[in-house]
Motif scaffolding. Structure first.
Motif, PDB file in Angstrom:
ATOM      1  N   HIS A  56       0.864  -1.186   0.000  1.00 54.73           N
ATOM      2  CA  HIS A  56       0.000   0.000   0.000  1.00 54.73           C
ATOM      3  C   HIS A  56       0.897   1.232   0.000  1.00 54.73           C
ATOM      4  CE1 HIS A  56       0.965  -1.113   4.145  1.00 54.73           C
ATOM      5  NE2 HIS A  56       1.279   0.164   4.200  1.00 54.73           N
ATOM      6  N   HIS A  96      -3.679   4.931   0.227  1.00 50.85           N
ATOM      7  CA  HIS A  96      -4.556   3.778   0.443  1.00 50.85           C
ATOM      8  C   HIS A  96      -5.995   4.191   0.710  1.00 50.85           C
ATOM      9  CE1 HIS A  96      -6.637   0.421   2.303  1.00 50.85           C
ATOM     10  NE2 HIS A  96      -5.873  -0.307   1.517  1.00 50.85           N
ATOM     11  N   HIS A  97      -6.193   5.299   1.424  1.00 44.60           N
ATOM     12  CA  HIS A  97      -7.570   5.690   1.769  1.00 44.60           C
ATOM     13  C   HIS A  97      -8.392   6.038   0.522  1.00 44.60           C
ATOM     14  CE1 HIS A  97      -5.218   9.363   1.547  1.00 44.60           C
ATOM     15  NE2 HIS A  97      -6.299  10.098   1.537  1.00 44.60           N
ATOM     16  N   GLY A 124      -6.652   2.150  -2.396  1.00 46.25           N
ATOM     17  CA  GLY A 124      -6.489   0.760  -1.945  1.00 46.25           C
ATOM     18  C   GLY A 124      -5.069   0.251  -2.142  1.00 46.25           C
ATOM     19  N   CYS A 125      -4.939  -1.081  -2.189  1.00 43.56           N
ATOM     20  CA  CYS A 125      -3.621  -1.722  -2.264  1.00 43.56           C
ATOM     21  C   CYS A 125      -3.141  -1.860  -3.716  1.00 43.56           C
ATOM     22  CB  CYS A 125      -3.712  -3.135  -1.691  1.00 43.56           C
ATOM     23  SG  CYS A 125      -3.900  -3.180   0.069  1.00 43.56           S
ATOM     24  N   SER A 150      -5.239  -3.419  -6.502  1.00 42.07           N
ATOM     25  CA  SER A 150      -6.315  -2.697  -7.183  1.00 42.07           C
ATOM     26  C   SER A 150      -5.873  -2.241  -8.577  1.00 42.07           C
ATOM     27  CB  SER A 150      -6.809  -1.517  -6.343  1.00 42.07           C
ATOM     28  OG  SER A 150      -5.785  -0.575  -6.227  1.00 42.07           O
ATOM     29  N   TYR A 184      -5.972   4.602   6.523  1.00 43.69           N
ATOM     30  CA  TYR A 184      -6.305   3.604   5.498  1.00 43.69           C
ATOM     31  C   TYR A 184      -7.792   3.606   5.193  1.00 43.69           C
ATOM     32  CZ  TYR A 184      -1.694   1.616   6.169  1.00 43.69           C
ATOM     33  OH  TYR A 184      -0.340   1.447   6.229  1.00 43.69           O
ATOM     34  N   LYS A 210     -10.990   1.254   3.060  1.00 45.85           N
ATOM     35  CA  LYS A 210     -11.601  -0.065   3.296  1.00 45.85           C
ATOM     36  C   LYS A 210     -10.668  -1.226   2.942  1.00 45.85           C
ATOM     37  CE  LYS A 210     -16.471   1.009   3.099  1.00 45.85           C
ATOM     38  NZ  LYS A 210     -16.237   1.889   4.234  1.00 45.85           N
ATOM     39  N   ASN A 248      -9.717  -4.921   1.348  1.00 48.04           N
ATOM     40  CA  ASN A 248     -10.158  -5.597   0.123  1.00 48.04           C
ATOM     41  C   ASN A 248     -10.505  -7.054   0.439  1.00 48.04           C
ATOM     42  OD1 ASN A 248      -7.703  -6.988   0.232  1.00 48.04           O
ATOM     43  ND2 ASN A 248      -6.675  -5.559  -1.156  1.00 48.04           N
ATOM     44  N   GLU A 256      -9.842  -0.614   7.398  1.00 44.48           N
ATOM     45  CA  GLU A 256     -10.102   0.820   7.517  1.00 44.48           C
ATOM     46  C   GLU A 256      -9.660   1.287   8.910  1.00 44.48           C
ATOM     47  OE1 GLU A 256     -14.045   1.950   6.501  1.00 44.48           O
ATOM     48  OE2 GLU A 256     -13.455   4.061   6.324  1.00 44.48           O
TER      49      GLU A 256
END
Ligand code: FAD
Length: 430
Positions: free
Chosen positions: A114, A118-119, A122-123, A126, A339, A341, A343, A352
């Motif tokens: 990440h 990330h917020h 995502g990682c 994605s 962060y 959500k 995955n 999160e």
């Protein structure tokens, strides 16, 4: 030969084979000995260490690039730094990048890394459209996002097969300069408020003074930013100083860490300030100091990174920072991040909430302190990051990861547990 992770602990003797073509990996599977893939050794602990290692960093060609939508098809040993050098001047950037560019695409997928966004984004998974995985029965399978093999491989620490190639979606950028805002806070409450106030910006990260005491526990420099809307597109990788030898471990103690923390905090003006910075300074400040892992001395170091759910982050962090401050075992680097959500991947780290990463030199009493921190993390519903880990117990690890059962079952189904193992997987029963 001797191999280790970025923390230089442990250093072990391994048989290393270089992945040049698929046949090398197939031969390893056929030989019946188990092994683990190795990227560029930037994971801190023992996730890429085993008696037998498949080094993947020479399997590194770019295969194709679609200039219309930014899809890059490359082999898994390609380095993020090479992607930047080739594509930033064309107006493309990595959609997700960790705090170092000196890692391979395979390593980024296997840790599902990440970044500061990330917020929002995502990682790393994605931006992975598809990948090719070499399974222990020697089949090459294409995995797309909804596949179980994809969910197990992203964050699966090399334990599901050898990642051969990946299709990555790059992100269009209007310039290569970042408009950075630095917010200086006085305590954890102000730090949390600042993170929330700036959460609409794509990138954010905070450096915390982990030796600060009440009423200043959690005081930080929060750096947030985004790419400038207009400007040049150029990329000049920063080289520079390197640490020439391992520092004597005595040089890193409570006094020197405390002095560093005080000076670093002072260097930013009070309140809010703005700067324009380049990609390397904003995303990869540590990469410009070659071999910086040597400052922790011959015995090496470990990074302790945990994450707590949002609603319990404030209380948990306060307790953890208080415990560290009382122990006197401070860290130069204490990085706090917000962060978004979680995955669907089985072992991806983020949920999160807020995560803190701290570097500690290996010394007597350290693992006892980290066990104590594990207890607080679990009490607050959190979990530990595998790619930084070298010592967590299987119980403490399992308590944080609710899809571990599915991961183990899949490993058995495909006989991955017979062919792919690391020191970490054996310690944790992955
Ligand atoms: C300065 C610094 C900053 C960092 N910042 C961040 C950060 O912000 N966020 C973050 O998430 N991480 C961060 N990291 C950790 C780093 O991004 C990860 O550890 C990454 O996985 C390292 O990649 P690597 O190519 O060096 O792989 P290695 O460290 O060699 O291996 C990591 C894992 O990937 C597996 N692997 C490697 N190649 C393959 C392959 N081809 N097929 C299957 N499995 C493979 C290995 O088995 C191992 O389990 C940071 C590390 C450093 C040193």
């Amino acid at each position: 030969m001797k191999v280790c992770g970025w923390g230089k602990y442990p250093v072990i003797e391994s048989n290393v084979k270089q992945l040049r073509n698929i046949e090398t990996a197939q031969e390893l599977y056929n030989s019946g000995t188990d092994f683990i893939p190795y990227g560029n050794g930037r994971s801190y602990g023992d996730s890429a260490l085993a008696d037998n290692i498949l080094a993947c960093n020479k399997y590194d060609y770019f295969l194709s690039f679609d200039n219309r939508d930014g899809t890059l098809h490359c082999q898994s040993g390609a380095m993020l730094s090479d992607i930047l050098t080739a594509f930033v001047p064309k107006g493309w950037f990595l959609s997700v990048t960790p705090g170092t560019k000196l890692i391979t695409v395979g390593g980024a997928i296997a840790s599902d890394v990440h970044g500061k966004n990330h917020h929002i984004e995502g990682c790393f998974s994605s931006c992975v459209e598809e990948m090719e995985l070499l399974l222990p029965d020697n089949r090459v399978v294409k995995c797309a996002k909804s596949d179980e093999l994809f969910k197990a491989t992203c964050g699966g620490m090399g334990l599901t097969g050898v990642i051969l190639t990946a299709k990555l979606k790059l992100k269009k950028i209007p310039s290569s300069t970042i408009e950075q805002t630095t917010i200086k806070t006085k305590n954890l409450k102000e730090t949390f408020e600042a993170f929330e106030a700036y959460s609409h910006l794509p990138y954010s990260v905070a450096w915390i003074d982990c030796l600060a005491k009440e009423p200043n526990i959690g005081k930080c420099l929060l750096m947030v930013g985004d790419f400038c809307k207009r400007g040049k597109l150029k990329y000049e990788p920063k080289g520079g100083l390197g640490i020439p030898f391992e520092f004597p471990s005595i040089s890193l103690n409570k006094a020197s860490v405390s002095l560093f923390n005080t000076l670093y905090y002072r260097k930013a003006p009070e309140g809010i300030s703005e700067q324009k910075v380049d990609i390397d300074s904003f995303f990869y400040p540590l990469d410009s100091i070659g071999n910086w892992n040597r400052i922790y001395g011959r015995k090496g170091f470990t990074q302790y990174q945990f994450i707590l759910p949002k609603e319990r982050s404030y209380d948990g962090l306060k307790k953890i920072l208080d415990t560290i401050s009382k122990s006197g075992k401070g860290s130069f680097l204490a990085v706090l991040k917000l962060y978004g959500k979680a995955n669907d991947n089985y072992l991806s780290f983020p949920i999160e909430g807020y995560s803190l990463a701290l570097d500690f030199k290996i010394e007597r009493g350290l693992f006892r302190l980290l066990d104590e921190l594990d207890r607080i993390v679990l009490e607050h519903g959190g979990r530990i990051y595998l790619t930084k880990d070298v010592r967590v117990s299987s119980e403490a690890f399992a308590a944080g990861y609710h899809k571990l059962k599915d991961f183990r079952a899949l490993r058995m189904d495909y006989k991955m547990d017979k062919h792919l193992n690391s020191l970490q997987s054996r310690r944790l029963g992955l």
